[in-house]
Write a protein that holds these residues in place. Structure first.
Motif, PDB file in Angstrom:
ATOM      1  N   ASP A 185       4.043  -1.871  14.274  1.00  3.44           N
ATOM      2  CA  ASP A 185       2.662  -2.311  14.452  1.00  3.44           C
ATOM      3  C   ASP A 185       2.121  -2.836  13.122  1.00  3.44           C
ATOM      4  OD1 ASP A 185       2.055  -0.079  12.915  1.00  3.44           O
ATOM      5  OD2 ASP A 185       1.432   1.142  14.631  1.00  3.44           O
ATOM      6  N   THR A 186       0.826  -2.915  13.005  1.00  2.00           N
ATOM      7  CA  THR A 186       0.174  -3.413  11.795  1.00  2.00           C
ATOM      8  C   THR A 186      -0.765  -2.349  11.258  1.00  2.00           C
ATOM      9  OG1 THR A 186       0.275  -5.672  12.666  1.00  2.00           O
ATOM     10  CG2 THR A 186      -1.256  -5.268  10.853  1.00  2.00           C
ATOM     11  N   ASP A 187      -0.690  -2.090   9.943  1.00  2.00           N
ATOM     12  CA  ASP A 187      -1.546  -1.048   9.370  1.00  2.00           C
ATOM     13  C   ASP A 187      -2.955  -1.579   9.103  1.00  2.00           C
ATOM     14  OD1 ASP A 187      -1.509  -2.524   7.024  1.00  2.00           O
ATOM     15  OD2 ASP A 187      -0.153  -1.181   5.956  1.00  2.00           O
ATOM     16  N   GLU A 188      -3.789  -0.719   8.525  1.00  2.00           N
ATOM     17  CA  GLU A 188      -5.194  -1.077   8.314  1.00  2.00           C
ATOM     18  C   GLU A 188      -5.380  -2.230   7.313  1.00  2.00           C
ATOM     19  OE1 GLU A 188      -4.049   2.324   5.603  1.00  2.00           O
ATOM     20  OE2 GLU A 188      -3.793   1.779   7.723  1.00  2.00           O
ATOM     21  N   ASN A 189      -4.345  -2.530   6.525  1.00  2.00           N
ATOM     22  CA  ASN A 189      -4.397  -3.643   5.573  1.00  2.00           C
ATOM     23  C   ASN A 189      -3.799  -4.934   6.127  1.00  2.00           C
ATOM     24  OD1 ASN A 189      -5.571  -2.056   3.461  1.00  2.00           O
ATOM     25  ND2 ASN A 189      -3.542  -1.145   3.108  1.00  2.00           N
ATOM     26  N   GLY A 190      -3.400  -4.883   7.402  1.00  4.71           N
ATOM     27  CA  GLY A 190      -2.846  -6.074   8.023  1.00  4.71           C
ATOM     28  C   GLY A 190      -1.363  -6.273   7.767  1.00  4.71           C
ATOM     29  N   ASN A 191      -0.679  -5.248   7.205  1.00  6.42           N
ATOM     30  CA  ASN A 191       0.766  -5.341   6.945  1.00  6.42           C
ATOM     31  C   ASN A 191       1.558  -4.790   8.125  1.00  6.42           C
ATOM     32  OD1 ASN A 191       0.469  -6.279   4.201  1.00  6.42           O
ATOM     33  ND2 ASN A 191      -0.139  -4.191   3.651  1.00  6.42           N
ATOM     34  N   ARG A 192       2.536  -5.583   8.557  1.00  5.61           N
ATOM     35  CA  ARG A 192       3.417  -5.064   9.619  1.00  5.61           C
ATOM     36  C   ARG A 192       4.253  -3.909   9.085  1.00  5.61           C
ATOM     37  NH1 ARG A 192       5.180  -7.159  14.062  1.00  5.61           N
ATOM     38  NH2 ARG A 192       7.401  -7.100  13.506  1.00  5.61           N
ATOM     39  N   ARG A 193       4.516  -2.936   9.955  1.00  6.81           N
ATOM     40  CA  ARG A 193       5.297  -1.774   9.555  1.00  6.81           C
ATOM     41  C   ARG A 193       6.125  -1.267  10.729  1.00  6.81           C
ATOM     42  NH1 ARG A 193       0.677   3.071   9.456  1.00  6.81           N
ATOM     43  NH2 ARG A 193       0.060   2.817  11.651  1.00  6.81           N
ATOM     44  N   GLY A 194       7.239  -0.629  10.424  1.00  5.35           N
ATOM     45  CA  GLY A 194       8.068   0.010  11.445  1.00  5.35           C
ATOM     46  C   GLY A 194       8.268   1.457  11.050  1.00  5.35           C
ATOM     47  N   TYR A 195       8.266   2.363  12.010  1.00 15.25           N
ATOM     48  CA  TYR A 195       8.362   3.782  11.668  1.00 15.25           C
ATOM     49  C   TYR A 195       9.028   4.570  12.807  1.00 15.25           C
ATOM     50  CZ  TYR A 195       4.028   3.515  14.371  1.00 15.25           C
ATOM     51  OH  TYR A 195       3.097   3.233  15.327  1.00 15.25           O
TER      52      TYR A 195
END
Length: 351
Positions: free
Chosen positions: A145-155
């Motif tokens: 998804d995308t974090d609060e800063n607009g960076n895509r992330r996978g976890y």
């Protein structure tokens, strides 16, 4: 009642090697009823899903399940939850086969086929016990998804409960009690909270259930190094789902070829065991008739021994594989020229 063996050939080289294991089964245990069903990509092509409820139900009612392999480039574009591998994970979770046994033993005739020197692998006999139904492969939350800063992330989340660790640790301790009496538990307690929890819980289980068994702990990266440096120092290695996956594949190459390694996935008493070669679907050689069938045949050997209570038949299979190798029977992964069927023929000649 007549025993039932459910075959799940799957994808890639799976159908090729399972066909040879079936020939062996019909010779050493002809009274076992054999059934067959689809899983993985083959099931997607037929039913649209990698594992149907009907197949899972049939598996739960069988006495043992022999699986070939799942996956391949054909299904790479499928959504993750519907990929062939999801069928395998669903099968493991649905049957609750939480203890994955992956032996790494080196046949005397294959010592020089190992990537390590003779003195490092001659007489090698390790049992890796991998927790199979929890940990990072099943933990929640997970996603992209995308974090609060607009960076895509996978976890992914590595989660274990105390009972999940206890039951697999007790399996490792019991197996060690029938071997050399040593368990090395592997984790990353130095950097992972779940790793420290794993170490603490395994220690507690050993204090209660580990009489007569020596327990040691090792970091997973150190264990990987030691498997290459001095593999015969290990007797039973206990690991979580992720580290057990990685370390058992590394141990496979100590034996000469990943095409030689079987595995057993076991649950509580009365649960059918799931048996499968470690090598995967190997799509690059699928259909060429050159895959090594030994891992599938030795997976049958484990099914006969661990779930079907046929130790005499299991001993016959193990002995025949050893004698065929001693006689020089080799597929290409072992430096030989025999086809999949010809390798099985050589084993059958030794029965």
């Amino acid at each position: 009642m007549k025993q039932t063996l459910l075959l799940l050939p799957g994808d890639g080289i799976g159908p090729e090697v399972i066909a040879e294991a079936l020939r062996i089964c019909q010779l050493v245990a002809p009274d076992i009823a054999v059934e067959e069903a689809l899983v993985g990509g083959a099931s997607i092509d037929r039913h649209g899903v990698p594992l149907t409820d009907e197949t899972l139900e049939r598996a739960s009612k069988a006495d043992a399940i022999l699986l070939g392999a799942v996956g391949g480039p054909k299904w790479q574009g499928v959504a993750r939850q519907n990929r062939p591998e999801a069928g395998l994970l669903g099968l493991r979770k649905g049957l609750d086969v939480f203890a994955n046994l992956r032996p790494a033993y080196c046949f005397s005739s294959l010592v020089d086929a190992s990537s390590l020197k003779r003195d490092r692998v001659e007489g090698l006999d390790i049992m890796i016990v991998r927790e199979l139904t929890s940990g990072v492969y099943f933990g929640q939350p997970r996603g992209v998804d995308t974090d609060e800063n607009g960076n895509r992330r996978g976890y992914d989340t590595s989660v274990y409960t105390a009972p999940e660790i206890e039951r697999v640790a007790r399996v490792a301790l019991e197996i060690a009690r029938g071997r050399d009496g040593r368990v090395c538990s592997v984790d990353k307690a130095n950097v992972m909270e779940s790793g420290q929890f794993w170490r603490d819980e395994v220690t507690t289980v050993h204090q209660t259930h580990g009489e007569g068994v020596e327990l040691s702990h090792m970091l997973a990266d150190s264990c990987a190094m030691e498997l290459v440096r001095e593999p015969k120092q290990f007797d039973v290695i206990l690991a979580d789902n992720l580290f057990g996956d990685l370390l058992s594949d590394a141990a496979a190459m100590l034996t000469g070829s990943i095409g030689m390694l079987p595995s057993a996935s076991l649950g509580t008493e009365g649960t059918p065991g799931l048996f499968e070669p470690v090598h995967g679907s190997a799509p690059d050689i699928a259909g060429k008739g050159i895959a090594n069938p030994c891992a599938a045949i030795l997976s049958l050997e484990m099914a006969l021994r661990w779930s079907l209570a046929r130790p005499d038949a299991a001993d016959r299979v193990m002995g025949a594989v050893a004698r065929a190798l001693e006689a020089g029977a080799r597929t290409s992964d072992l430096g030989g020229t025999l086809s999949t069927t010809a390798m099985a023929d050589a084993i059958i000649d030794c029965l």
